[in-house]
Design a protein around this motif. Structure first.
Motif, PDB file in Angstrom:
ATOM      1  N   ARG A  92     -72.277   8.662  91.584  1.00 48.77           N
ATOM      2  CA  ARG A  92     -74.078   7.944  91.278  1.00 48.77           C
ATOM      3  C   ARG A  92     -74.538   9.128  91.368  1.00 48.77           C
ATOM      4  N   GLY A  93     -75.124  10.372  92.615  1.00 47.99           N
ATOM      5  CA  GLY A  93     -75.734  11.540  92.286  1.00 47.99           C
ATOM      6  C   GLY A  93     -75.480  12.382  91.132  1.00 47.99           C
ATOM      7  N   TYR A  94     -74.257  12.370  90.725  1.00 48.85           N
ATOM      8  CA  TYR A  94     -74.170  13.553  90.106  1.00 48.85           C
ATOM      9  C   TYR A  94     -74.033  12.918  88.131  1.00 48.85           C
ATOM     10  N   ARG A  95     -74.380  11.433  88.214  1.00 51.28           N
ATOM     11  CA  ARG A  95     -74.536  11.013  86.793  1.00 51.28           C
ATOM     12  C   ARG A  95     -76.136  11.110  86.754  1.00 51.28           C
TER      13      ARG A  95
ATOM     14  N   THR B 293     -86.463  21.567  88.218  1.00 49.49           N
ATOM     15  CA  THR B 293     -85.554  21.112  89.329  1.00 49.49           C
ATOM     16  C   THR B 293     -84.587  19.775  89.689  1.00 49.49           C
ATOM     17  N   VAL B 294     -83.291  19.720  89.930  1.00 47.31           N
ATOM     18  CA  VAL B 294     -83.210  18.478  89.995  1.00 47.31           C
ATOM     19  C   VAL B 294     -82.075  18.948  91.197  1.00 47.31           C
ATOM     20  N   ARG B 295     -82.054  17.895  91.919  1.00 48.13           N
ATOM     21  CA  ARG B 295     -80.876  18.191  93.295  1.00 48.13           C
ATOM     22  C   ARG B 295     -79.613  16.476  93.491  1.00 48.13           C
ATOM     23  N   LEU B 296     -79.232  17.457  94.002  1.00 46.61           N
ATOM     24  CA  LEU B 296     -77.826  16.155  93.933  1.00 46.61           C
ATOM     25  C   LEU B 296     -78.658  15.695  95.485  1.00 46.61           C
ATOM     26  N   PRO B 297     -78.591  13.821  95.656  1.00 51.78           N
ATOM     27  CA  PRO B 297     -78.901  13.549  96.500  1.00 51.78           C
ATOM     28  C   PRO B 297     -78.435  13.169  97.294  1.00 51.78           C
TER      29      PRO B 297
END
Length: 335
Positions: A129-132, A245-249
């Motif tokens: 889910r996070g990578y998507r 930026t975006v970070r994997l949760p």
């Protein structure tokens, strides 16, 4: 009608996939299995009502089997995948697709010669889910053009007989695939740095390692691989763009404030961290297979990952920046 699945390899991950296909995923039924550990395989066959076969080749040839899941020892993957293609059956192969780029190339050529895509490779992070969420943010342009990625792949302790080479070919290979998928482009160069080794690493094992990748457009990626971190299984990814930026949760876990401390659980291993991704992966594989298509990571993706991992291995051994030569993707694999 349920998809009738034969499973080759009933070790820890193979048995977990059998459980998943039986109890979690709808529309599939495990009807046959095989493993060199005959006693354990027979136990699992009895538990799930499947037929035990002495060899993987018999599973592939069995008339009651529609599709194959390969979860056996890595060096056997290429042989079983090629046999599955020859039999005209859909194949889900756990990563790696093969242990050499040449074997991967043979699989690609066999699939093209057969005229139909049949093979999916088990790169489960594409189903997380996070990578998507990260991919959706990149594709939408929300953070502008991507410039850099900072990634981390830490294991509490290594598996049995883990080698320096396996840190890339069995661990970082997940980043190699999922980051290429996130960015939608191939790699250009690889470099590997070896920091001071952990005293907890087994004799001769170089750990941690830092993998540096450059994509064709110039995006720079650093991946820390540390398989003796001791505290848990921890995967991180931050994408740096021109405007954000975006970070994997982190996985959703209960947060605790107690005794003057704030804490939350870190999973002990990969099977807990990515359990939802595995479920989604197999759910989508079953649905796509019943429609007669391959919708996940293809044999070509498995080949590119192996070529890249080989370049990273060469970079670690030589200390050089190694070019990554990936052929043009055949039209057969263009979606």
């Amino acid at each position: 009608m349920d998809l009738r699945v034969g499973v080759i390899g009933t070790g820890a991950i193979g048995e977990d996939h059998i459980r998943r296909l039986t109890h979690t995923v709808t529309g599939a039924n495990v009807v046959a299995l095989s493993d060199i550990n005959v006693q354990n395989a027979r136990r699992i066959a009895d538990k799930y009502g499947a037929k035990f076969y002495a060899t993987g080749e018999e599973v592939i040839a069995a008339p009651e089997v529609d599709a194959i899941v390969i979860a056996s020892w890595d060096p056997t993957h290429a042989h079983y995948v090629l046999a599955g293609i020859k039999a005209g059956k859909f194949v889900f192969c756990e990563k790696p697709l093969a242990t050499s780029a040449n074997d991967c190339k043979n699989i690609v050529e066999a699939e093209i010669a057969g005229g139909k895509q049949l093979v999916q490779v088990g790169f489960m992070r594409r189903f997380d889910r996070g990578y998507r969420q990260i991919k959706a943010a990149i594709d939408s342009g929300r953070i502008g053009e991507v410039l850099m990625l900072h990634c981390m792949h830490r294991n509490r302790v290594p598996g049995p007989k883990h080698t320096t080479e396996m840190s890339i070919k069995n661990s970082v290979i997940h980043e190699i695939d999922v980051l290429r998928w996130l960015l939608g482009e191939d790699y250009k160069t690889a470099q590997v740095l070896l920091p001071k080794s952990s005293r907890l690493a087994e004799d001769g094992l170089r750990d941690p390692q830092i993998v540096l990748l450059e994509t064709q457009s110039g995006v720079r990626i650093d991946v820390e691989s540390f398989i003796n971190c001791q505290y848990g299984y921890d995967v991180q990814c931050e994408v740096v763009g021109e405007t954000g930026t975006v970070r994997l949760p982190d996985p959703a876990n209960m947060e605790v404030r107690s005794g003057g401390a704030f804490s939350y659980e870190i999973f002990p291993d990969w099977s807990d961290r990515f359990i939802e991704a595995y479920d989604t992966e197999f759910r989508e594989w079953v649905d796509a297979t019943k429609r007669g298509i391959v919708a996940g990571p293809s044999a070509w993706d498995g080949y590119v990952a192996c070529v890249t991992a080989d370049a990273c291995t060469e970079a670690r051994e030589t200390g050089a920046i190694v070019p990554i030569a990936i052929p043009r993707r055949p039209a057969f694999y263009k979606k």
